[in-house]
Write a protein that holds these residues in place. Structure first.
Motif, PDB file in Angstrom:
ATOM      1  N   LEU A 188      -2.717  -5.929  -0.031  1.00 15.16           N
ATOM      2  CA  LEU A 188      -3.765  -6.114   0.800  1.00 15.16           C
ATOM      3  C   LEU A 188      -3.596  -5.569   2.147  1.00 15.16           C
ATOM      4  N   THR A 238     -13.216  -5.072  -1.443  1.00 19.81           N
ATOM      5  CA  THR A 238     -12.006  -5.396  -1.755  1.00 19.81           C
ATOM      6  C   THR A 238     -11.805  -6.665  -2.664  1.00 19.81           C
ATOM      7  N   MET A 275       0.621  -8.789  -4.147  1.00 18.46           N
ATOM      8  CA  MET A 275      -0.853  -8.745  -3.784  1.00 18.46           C
ATOM      9  C   MET A 275      -0.928  -8.540  -2.089  1.00 18.46           C
ATOM     10  N   THR A 328      -5.821   0.918  -5.010  1.00 22.24           N
ATOM     11  CA  THR A 328      -7.019   0.018  -4.646  1.00 22.24           C
ATOM     12  C   THR A 328      -7.832   0.857  -3.235  1.00 22.24           C
ATOM     13  N   MET A 379      -8.771  -5.681  -5.329  1.00 21.54           N
ATOM     14  CA  MET A 379      -7.946  -6.548  -5.398  1.00 21.54           C
ATOM     15  C   MET A 379      -7.683  -7.383  -7.162  1.00 21.54           C
TER      16      MET A 379
END
Length: 430
Positions: free
Chosen positions: A223, A345, A219, A295, A349
Protein backbone atom coordinates in the motif's frame (compact mmCIF):
# COMPACT_ATOMS: atom_id res chain seq x y z
CA UNK A 1 -77.85 37.59 -47.73
CA UNK A 2 -79.07 34.19 -46.67
CA UNK A 3 -80.41 33.55 -43.22
CA UNK A 4 -80.87 30.43 -41.17
CA UNK A 5 -84.48 29.52 -40.78
CA UNK A 6 -85.87 29.94 -37.31
CA UNK A 7 -86.20 26.66 -35.48
CA UNK A 8 -83.54 24.90 -37.49
CA UNK A 9 -80.23 23.85 -35.75
CA UNK A 10 -76.77 24.23 -37.27
CA UNK A 11 -75.09 21.00 -38.43
CA UNK A 12 -72.36 19.87 -35.95
CA UNK A 13 -68.77 20.17 -37.12
CA UNK A 14 -67.06 16.83 -37.85
CA UNK A 15 -64.73 15.65 -35.01
CA UNK A 16 -61.11 14.62 -35.73
CA UNK A 17 -60.51 10.88 -35.47
CA UNK A 18 -57.30 9.74 -33.67
CA UNK A 19 -54.64 8.56 -36.03
CA UNK A 20 -52.59 5.56 -34.87
CA UNK A 21 -51.43 2.09 -35.80
CA UNK A 22 -54.04 -0.44 -36.55
CA UNK A 23 -53.88 -3.15 -33.84
CA UNK A 24 -53.95 -6.07 -36.17
CA UNK A 25 -53.37 -9.68 -35.17
CA UNK A 26 -49.75 -9.47 -36.37
CA UNK A 27 -49.17 -6.33 -34.30
CA UNK A 28 -50.58 -7.98 -31.19
CA UNK A 29 -48.39 -11.03 -31.75
CA UNK A 30 -45.23 -8.89 -32.04
CA UNK A 31 -46.18 -6.92 -28.92
CA UNK A 32 -46.77 -10.12 -26.94
CA UNK A 33 -43.41 -11.46 -28.16
CA UNK A 34 -41.60 -8.33 -26.92
CA UNK A 35 -43.29 -8.54 -23.52
CA UNK A 36 -42.45 -12.24 -23.30
CA UNK A 37 -38.81 -11.58 -24.20
CA UNK A 38 -38.61 -8.89 -21.51
CA UNK A 39 -40.07 -11.23 -18.90
CA UNK A 40 -37.68 -14.00 -19.88
CA UNK A 41 -34.72 -11.64 -19.68
CA UNK A 42 -35.74 -10.49 -16.21
CA UNK A 43 -36.17 -14.10 -15.10
CA UNK A 44 -32.74 -14.99 -16.48
CA UNK A 45 -31.18 -12.08 -14.60
CA UNK A 46 -32.95 -13.07 -11.41
CA UNK A 47 -31.85 -16.68 -11.91
CA UNK A 48 -28.23 -15.62 -12.43
CA UNK A 49 -28.28 -13.57 -9.22
CA UNK A 50 -29.93 -16.42 -7.31
CA UNK A 51 -27.36 -18.91 -8.64
CA UNK A 52 -24.47 -16.62 -7.63
CA UNK A 53 -25.90 -16.16 -4.15
CA UNK A 54 -26.45 -19.93 -3.79
CA UNK A 55 -22.85 -20.67 -4.79
CA UNK A 56 -21.57 -18.03 -2.36
CA UNK A 57 -23.72 -19.38 0.47
CA UNK A 58 -22.57 -22.93 -0.27
CA UNK A 59 -18.92 -21.86 -0.31
CA UNK A 60 -19.15 -19.85 2.90
CA UNK A 61 -21.25 -22.54 4.58
CA UNK A 62 -18.76 -25.24 3.66
CA UNK A 63 -15.88 -23.12 4.93
CA UNK A 64 -17.72 -22.37 8.18
CA UNK A 65 -18.64 -26.00 8.84
CA UNK A 66 -15.07 -27.20 8.30
CA UNK A 67 -13.54 -24.05 9.76
CA UNK A 68 -15.33 -24.26 13.10
CA UNK A 69 -13.71 -27.65 13.64
CA UNK A 70 -10.39 -26.08 12.61
CA UNK A 71 -10.59 -23.65 15.51
CA UNK A 72 -10.84 -26.62 17.89
CA UNK A 73 -8.41 -29.38 18.75
CA UNK A 74 -8.63 -32.69 20.66
CA UNK A 75 -7.08 -32.41 24.11
CA UNK A 76 -6.39 -34.79 27.01
CA UNK A 77 -6.86 -33.55 30.59
CA UNK A 78 -3.80 -34.22 32.76
CA UNK A 79 -3.33 -33.02 36.36
CA UNK A 80 0.25 -32.09 37.33
CA UNK A 81 1.28 -31.61 40.96
CA UNK A 82 4.27 -29.27 40.71
CA UNK A 83 5.39 -29.41 44.38
CA UNK A 84 5.37 -33.21 44.19
CA UNK A 85 7.11 -33.34 40.80
CA UNK A 86 10.16 -31.42 41.95
CA UNK A 87 9.81 -28.71 39.28
CA UNK A 88 10.95 -25.37 40.71
CA UNK A 89 11.25 -21.80 39.50
CA UNK A 90 10.31 -18.24 40.26
CA UNK A 91 8.50 -15.55 38.28
CA UNK A 92 11.74 -14.29 36.76
CA UNK A 93 12.98 -17.65 35.50
CA UNK A 94 9.54 -18.85 34.33
CA UNK A 95 8.95 -15.74 32.20
CA UNK A 96 12.49 -15.54 30.80
CA UNK A 97 13.12 -16.41 27.11
CA UNK A 98 15.11 -19.46 28.27
CA UNK A 99 12.26 -20.84 30.43
CA UNK A 100 11.57 -23.74 28.04
CA UNK A 101 15.21 -24.87 28.12
CA UNK A 102 15.35 -24.54 31.92
CA UNK A 103 12.19 -26.61 32.48
CA UNK A 104 13.28 -29.18 29.91
CA UNK A 105 16.54 -29.66 31.80
CA UNK A 106 14.50 -30.23 34.98
CA UNK A 107 12.69 -33.06 33.20
CA UNK A 108 9.32 -31.47 32.47
CA UNK A 109 8.64 -33.64 29.35
CA UNK A 110 9.26 -36.81 31.37
CA UNK A 111 7.12 -35.55 34.25
CA UNK A 112 4.20 -34.77 31.93
CA UNK A 113 4.42 -38.27 30.44
CA UNK A 114 4.60 -39.85 33.92
CA UNK A 115 1.46 -38.09 35.19
CA UNK A 116 -0.35 -38.94 31.94
CA UNK A 117 0.47 -42.64 32.36
CA UNK A 118 -0.76 -42.62 35.95
CA UNK A 119 -4.07 -40.93 35.14
CA UNK A 120 -4.85 -42.13 31.61
CA UNK A 121 -2.94 -45.35 31.10
CA UNK A 122 0.11 -46.21 29.07
CA UNK A 123 -1.65 -46.41 25.69
CA UNK A 124 -3.44 -43.08 26.17
CA UNK A 125 -0.26 -41.39 27.38
CA UNK A 126 1.43 -42.34 24.12
CA UNK A 127 -1.23 -40.33 22.27
CA UNK A 128 -0.18 -37.01 23.82
CA UNK A 129 1.64 -34.84 21.28
CA UNK A 130 5.45 -34.96 21.70
CA UNK A 131 5.70 -31.20 22.21
CA UNK A 132 2.64 -30.93 24.48
CA UNK A 133 4.89 -30.05 27.43
CA UNK A 134 5.49 -26.68 25.76
CA UNK A 135 1.84 -25.81 26.52
CA UNK A 136 2.71 -26.31 30.20
CA UNK A 137 5.67 -23.97 29.75
CA UNK A 138 3.42 -21.34 28.18
CA UNK A 139 0.89 -21.66 31.03
CA UNK A 140 3.64 -21.24 33.64
CA UNK A 141 4.99 -18.20 31.82
CA UNK A 142 1.51 -16.66 31.81
CA UNK A 143 0.89 -17.43 35.50
CA UNK A 144 4.06 -18.35 37.46
CA UNK A 145 1.93 -18.95 40.59
CA UNK A 146 0.89 -22.32 39.12
CA UNK A 147 4.28 -23.73 40.12
CA UNK A 148 3.12 -23.85 43.75
CA UNK A 149 0.13 -26.21 43.46
CA UNK A 150 -1.62 -28.79 41.29
CA UNK A 151 -3.20 -27.77 38.02
CA UNK A 152 -5.22 -29.46 35.28
CA UNK A 153 -3.75 -28.99 31.80
CA UNK A 154 -5.52 -29.76 28.55
CA UNK A 155 -2.76 -31.09 26.31
CA UNK A 156 -2.95 -31.66 22.53
CA UNK A 157 -3.15 -35.22 21.26
CA UNK A 158 -1.62 -36.94 18.28
CA UNK A 159 -3.33 -36.91 14.90
CA UNK A 160 -4.26 -40.57 15.27
CA UNK A 161 -6.29 -40.00 18.44
CA UNK A 162 -7.83 -36.84 16.97
CA UNK A 163 -8.97 -38.78 13.92
CA UNK A 164 -10.37 -41.55 16.12
CA UNK A 165 -12.41 -38.97 18.03
CA UNK A 166 -14.02 -38.02 14.70
CA UNK A 167 -14.88 -41.68 14.03
CA UNK A 168 -11.92 -42.41 11.76
CA UNK A 169 -8.87 -44.62 12.15
CA UNK A 170 -8.48 -48.15 13.46
CA UNK A 171 -11.16 -49.80 15.66
CA UNK A 172 -8.70 -50.04 18.58
CA UNK A 173 -7.92 -46.34 18.44
CA UNK A 174 -11.62 -45.47 18.17
CA UNK A 175 -12.34 -47.61 21.23
CA UNK A 176 -9.61 -45.80 23.16
CA UNK A 177 -10.97 -42.41 22.10
CA UNK A 178 -14.52 -43.39 23.09
CA UNK A 179 -13.36 -44.59 26.50
CA UNK A 180 -11.38 -41.43 27.22
CA UNK A 181 -14.26 -39.24 26.02
CA UNK A 182 -16.72 -41.13 28.22
CA UNK A 183 -14.42 -40.59 31.24
CA UNK A 184 -14.28 -36.86 30.51
CA UNK A 185 -10.56 -36.99 29.77
CA UNK A 186 -10.74 -36.37 26.00
CA UNK A 187 -12.67 -33.59 24.29
CA UNK A 188 -12.45 -31.12 21.43
CA UNK A 189 -11.88 -27.70 23.01
CA UNK A 190 -11.75 -24.25 21.49
CA UNK A 191 -8.14 -23.56 20.58
CA UNK A 192 -7.45 -19.84 21.08
CA UNK A 193 -3.76 -20.59 20.57
CA UNK A 194 -4.48 -21.13 16.88
CA UNK A 195 -4.63 -17.35 16.54
CA UNK A 196 -1.40 -16.74 18.49
CA UNK A 197 0.92 -19.57 17.40
CA UNK A 198 2.97 -19.99 14.24
CA UNK A 199 3.44 -22.96 11.93
CA UNK A 200 4.33 -26.39 13.29
CA UNK A 201 4.73 -29.95 12.10
CA UNK A 202 1.49 -31.30 13.63
CA UNK A 203 -2.03 -29.96 13.08
CA UNK A 204 -2.68 -29.81 16.83
CA UNK A 205 0.20 -27.38 17.35
CA UNK A 206 -0.06 -25.13 14.30
CA UNK A 207 -1.12 -21.50 14.45
CA UNK A 208 -1.92 -18.70 12.05
CA UNK A 209 -0.33 -15.68 13.73
CA UNK A 210 3.01 -15.92 11.91
CA UNK A 211 1.37 -15.95 8.47
CA UNK A 212 -1.18 -13.30 9.47
CA UNK A 213 1.54 -10.93 10.66
CA UNK A 214 3.52 -11.60 7.48
CA UNK A 215 0.44 -10.70 5.40
CA UNK A 216 -0.06 -7.48 7.37
CA UNK A 217 3.55 -6.39 6.87
CA UNK A 218 3.51 -7.34 3.19
CA UNK A 219 0.22 -5.50 2.51
CA UNK A 220 1.51 -2.43 4.34
CA UNK A 221 4.58 -2.29 2.09
CA UNK A 222 2.37 -2.81 -0.97
CA UNK A 223 0.00 0.00 0.00
CA UNK A 224 2.75 2.47 0.92
CA UNK A 225 4.47 1.95 -2.44
CA UNK A 226 1.59 1.35 -4.86
CA UNK A 227 -0.97 3.96 -3.75
CA UNK A 228 1.07 7.20 -3.90
CA UNK A 229 2.98 6.18 -7.03
CA UNK A 230 -0.23 5.07 -8.77
CA UNK A 231 -2.12 8.24 -7.84
CA UNK A 232 0.70 10.56 -8.92
CA UNK A 233 1.12 8.63 -12.18
CA UNK A 234 -2.60 8.99 -12.93
CA UNK A 235 -2.49 12.73 -12.19
CA UNK A 236 0.50 13.27 -14.44
CA UNK A 237 -0.87 11.25 -17.36
CA UNK A 238 -4.28 12.91 -17.19
CA UNK A 239 -3.39 16.49 -16.28
CA UNK A 240 0.18 17.22 -17.36
CA UNK A 241 1.45 14.70 -19.91
CA UNK A 242 1.54 16.10 -23.46
CA UNK A 243 -0.50 14.22 -26.03
CA UNK A 244 1.84 12.33 -28.30
CA UNK A 245 3.27 9.01 -29.34
CA UNK A 246 5.24 8.41 -26.14
CA UNK A 247 2.22 9.12 -23.96
CA UNK A 248 0.15 6.69 -26.02
CA UNK A 249 2.83 4.02 -25.65
CA UNK A 250 2.88 4.53 -21.86
CA UNK A 251 -0.91 4.30 -21.64
CA UNK A 252 -1.02 1.08 -23.68
CA UNK A 253 1.81 -0.39 -21.60
CA UNK A 254 -0.03 0.33 -18.35
CA UNK A 255 -3.21 -1.27 -19.70
CA UNK A 256 -1.25 -4.35 -20.76
CA UNK A 257 0.50 -4.58 -17.38
CA UNK A 258 -2.88 -4.74 -15.63
CA UNK A 259 -3.62 -7.97 -17.56
CA UNK A 260 -0.20 -9.61 -17.22
CA UNK A 261 -0.24 -12.93 -15.27
CA UNK A 262 0.91 -12.46 -11.70
CA UNK A 263 3.74 -14.98 -12.00
CA UNK A 264 5.47 -12.60 -14.44
CA UNK A 265 5.69 -10.03 -11.66
CA UNK A 266 7.20 -12.74 -9.48
CA UNK A 267 9.91 -13.29 -12.09
CA UNK A 268 10.50 -9.53 -12.18
CA UNK A 269 10.80 -9.38 -8.40
CA UNK A 270 13.17 -12.36 -8.46
CA UNK A 271 15.46 -10.81 -11.05
CA UNK A 272 15.24 -7.20 -9.81
CA UNK A 273 14.69 -7.01 -6.07
CA UNK A 274 16.41 -10.20 -4.96
CA UNK A 275 19.35 -9.36 -7.19
CA UNK A 276 19.65 -6.01 -5.40
CA UNK A 277 18.93 -7.41 -1.92
CA UNK A 278 20.01 -11.08 -1.90
CA UNK A 279 19.91 -11.26 1.91
CA UNK A 280 16.19 -10.41 2.11
CA UNK A 281 14.77 -13.53 0.48
CA UNK A 282 11.24 -14.31 1.75
CA UNK A 283 11.09 -10.97 3.60
CA UNK A 284 7.83 -8.93 3.67
CA UNK A 285 9.76 -6.01 2.15
CA UNK A 286 10.56 -7.95 -1.02
CA UNK A 287 7.06 -9.46 -1.16
CA UNK A 288 5.44 -6.04 -0.76
CA UNK A 289 7.60 -4.51 -3.48
CA UNK A 290 6.74 -7.35 -5.86
CA UNK A 291 3.00 -7.07 -5.18
CA UNK A 292 3.21 -3.28 -5.52
CA UNK A 293 4.39 -3.73 -9.12
CA UNK A 294 1.31 -5.85 -9.78
CA UNK A 295 -1.10 -3.44 -8.04
CA UNK A 296 0.08 -0.13 -9.50
CA UNK A 297 -1.43 -0.54 -13.01
CA UNK A 298 -4.88 -1.15 -11.53
CA UNK A 299 -4.60 1.99 -9.38
CA UNK A 300 -3.36 4.08 -12.33
CA UNK A 301 -6.23 3.00 -14.59
CA UNK A 302 -8.92 3.54 -11.96
CA UNK A 303 -7.31 6.83 -10.97
CA UNK A 304 -7.38 8.16 -14.52
CA UNK A 305 -11.04 7.19 -14.89
CA UNK A 306 -11.84 8.94 -11.62
CA UNK A 307 -10.06 12.10 -12.76
CA UNK A 308 -11.93 12.07 -16.07
CA UNK A 309 -15.21 11.87 -14.15
CA UNK A 310 -14.58 15.23 -12.46
CA UNK A 311 -16.70 17.86 -14.31
CA UNK A 312 -14.70 20.42 -16.36
CA UNK A 313 -16.70 23.18 -14.67
CA UNK A 314 -14.77 22.45 -11.44
CA UNK A 315 -11.49 23.24 -13.17
CA UNK A 316 -12.91 26.27 -14.99
CA UNK A 317 -14.42 27.69 -11.81
CA UNK A 318 -11.18 27.26 -9.85
CA UNK A 319 -9.13 28.89 -12.61
CA UNK A 320 -11.66 31.74 -12.85
CA UNK A 321 -11.19 32.72 -9.21
CA UNK A 322 -7.40 32.79 -9.57
CA UNK A 323 -6.23 29.31 -8.58
CA UNK A 324 -3.00 28.10 -10.14
CA UNK A 325 -3.00 24.87 -12.21
CA UNK A 326 -1.30 23.02 -9.34
CA UNK A 327 -3.93 24.28 -6.89
CA UNK A 328 -6.68 23.21 -9.27
CA UNK A 329 -5.30 19.67 -9.41
CA UNK A 330 -4.48 19.14 -5.74
CA UNK A 331 -7.17 21.28 -4.08
CA UNK A 332 -10.14 20.51 -6.34
CA UNK A 333 -9.62 17.64 -8.81
CA UNK A 334 -7.77 15.21 -6.52
CA UNK A 335 -10.23 15.40 -3.56
CA UNK A 336 -13.14 14.78 -5.93
CA UNK A 337 -11.38 11.89 -7.68
CA UNK A 338 -10.03 10.30 -4.50
CA UNK A 339 -13.09 8.06 -3.82
CA UNK A 340 -12.78 6.52 -7.28
CA UNK A 341 -9.06 6.02 -6.74
CA UNK A 342 -9.75 4.25 -3.46
CA UNK A 343 -12.12 1.92 -5.30
CA UNK A 344 -9.31 0.86 -7.60
CA UNK A 345 -7.01 0.50 -4.62
CA UNK A 346 -9.50 -1.84 -2.94
CA UNK A 347 -9.60 -4.04 -6.04
CA UNK A 348 -5.82 -4.08 -6.39
CA UNK A 349 -5.13 -4.80 -2.74
CA UNK A 350 -7.74 -7.58 -2.63
CA UNK A 351 -6.06 -9.20 -5.61
CA UNK A 352 -2.61 -8.82 -4.04
CA UNK A 353 -3.76 -10.32 -0.74
CA UNK A 354 -4.79 -13.58 -2.40
CA UNK A 355 -1.75 -14.01 -4.63
CA UNK A 356 0.65 -16.91 -4.21
CA UNK A 357 2.45 -17.28 -7.55
CA UNK A 358 4.67 -14.15 -7.27
CA UNK A 359 5.55 -14.99 -3.67
CA UNK A 360 6.52 -18.55 -4.58
CA UNK A 361 9.31 -17.22 -6.77
CA UNK A 362 10.78 -14.93 -4.12
CA UNK A 363 10.95 -17.70 -1.50
CA UNK A 364 7.96 -17.06 0.75
CA UNK A 365 7.01 -20.76 0.55
CA UNK A 366 8.94 -21.58 3.70
CA UNK A 367 8.36 -23.07 7.13
CA UNK A 368 8.35 -20.18 9.61
CA UNK A 369 8.18 -21.33 13.24
CA UNK A 370 8.31 -17.80 14.70
CA UNK A 371 6.42 -14.65 13.65
CA UNK A 372 8.46 -12.10 11.66
CA UNK A 373 9.98 -9.35 13.79
CA UNK A 374 10.00 -6.74 11.03
CA UNK A 375 9.93 -6.02 7.32
CA UNK A 376 13.27 -7.77 6.72
CA UNK A 377 12.63 -10.97 8.72
CA UNK A 378 11.80 -14.29 7.02
CA UNK A 379 8.03 -14.63 6.73
CA UNK A 380 5.19 -16.27 4.91
CA UNK A 381 1.68 -15.02 4.12
CA UNK A 382 -1.82 -16.41 4.63
CA UNK A 383 -2.42 -17.67 1.05
CA UNK A 384 0.93 -19.44 1.09
CA UNK A 385 0.21 -20.97 4.49
CA UNK A 386 -3.15 -22.23 3.22
CA UNK A 387 -1.43 -23.67 0.15
CA UNK A 388 1.12 -25.53 2.30
CA UNK A 389 -1.48 -26.96 4.67
CA UNK A 390 -3.77 -28.07 1.85
CA UNK A 391 -0.94 -30.23 0.51
CA UNK A 392 -0.58 -32.16 3.79
CA UNK A 393 -1.82 -35.73 4.09
CA UNK A 394 -2.96 -35.47 7.71
CA UNK A 395 -6.73 -35.03 8.03
CA UNK A 396 -6.23 -32.49 10.80
CA UNK A 397 -4.63 -30.04 8.37
CA UNK A 398 -7.83 -30.02 6.27
CA UNK A 399 -9.76 -28.45 9.14
CA UNK A 400 -6.92 -26.07 9.91
CA UNK A 401 -6.89 -25.03 6.25
CA UNK A 402 -10.58 -24.12 6.39
CA UNK A 403 -9.99 -22.16 9.59
CA UNK A 404 -7.12 -20.30 7.92
CA UNK A 405 -9.38 -19.46 4.96
CA UNK A 406 -11.91 -17.94 7.38
CA UNK A 407 -9.13 -15.83 8.92
CA UNK A 408 -8.07 -14.73 5.43
CA UNK A 409 -11.64 -13.74 4.52
CA UNK A 410 -12.08 -11.82 7.77
CA UNK A 411 -8.79 -10.00 7.15
CA UNK A 412 -9.88 -9.19 3.60
CA UNK A 413 -13.28 -7.91 4.76
CA UNK A 414 -11.65 -5.77 7.45
CA UNK A 415 -9.18 -4.28 4.97
CA UNK A 416 -11.89 -3.60 2.39
CA UNK A 417 -14.23 -2.23 5.06
CA UNK A 418 -11.61 0.31 6.13
CA UNK A 419 -11.01 1.34 2.52
CA UNK A 420 -14.76 1.70 1.85
CA UNK A 421 -15.14 3.81 5.00
CA UNK A 422 -12.35 6.13 3.86
CA UNK A 423 -13.84 6.31 0.37
CA UNK A 424 -17.27 7.27 1.70
CA UNK A 425 -15.73 9.78 4.09
CA UNK A 426 -13.84 11.61 1.34
CA UNK A 427 -16.63 11.33 -1.21
CA UNK A 428 -18.06 14.69 -2.30
CA UNK A 429 -21.15 15.31 -4.37
CA UNK A 430 -21.87 18.12 -6.78
Amino acid sequence: MSSIPVGSAAAPAPTAQPVGPTRTAAFEARLAKRYRAERNFRLLGLGAVAFSVAVLVFLLGNMLVNGIAGFQRPELAVTINFPESGISGDATSLTAPTAAQTLEMQGLPRIVTSYAEQQLGTEAAKQIAPDAWRDVVAALAEDPALIGHSEVFHLPTTSALGSALRGEGTPAMQALANRLAADGKLARNWDWGFLSRSDATTPQSVGIWGALKGSMLTMLVTLVLAFPIGVLSALYLEEYAPRGRWTDIIEVSISNLAAVPSIIFGLLGLSLFLAAFPGLRSAPLIGGMTLALMTMPVIVISGRNAIKAVPPSIRDGALAIGASPVQVVFHHVLPLALPGMLTGTIIGMARALGETAPLLLIGMRIFVATPPEGFTSPATVLPMQIFLWSDEIDRGFVERTSAAIIVLLVFLLAMNGLAIYLRNKFEKRW
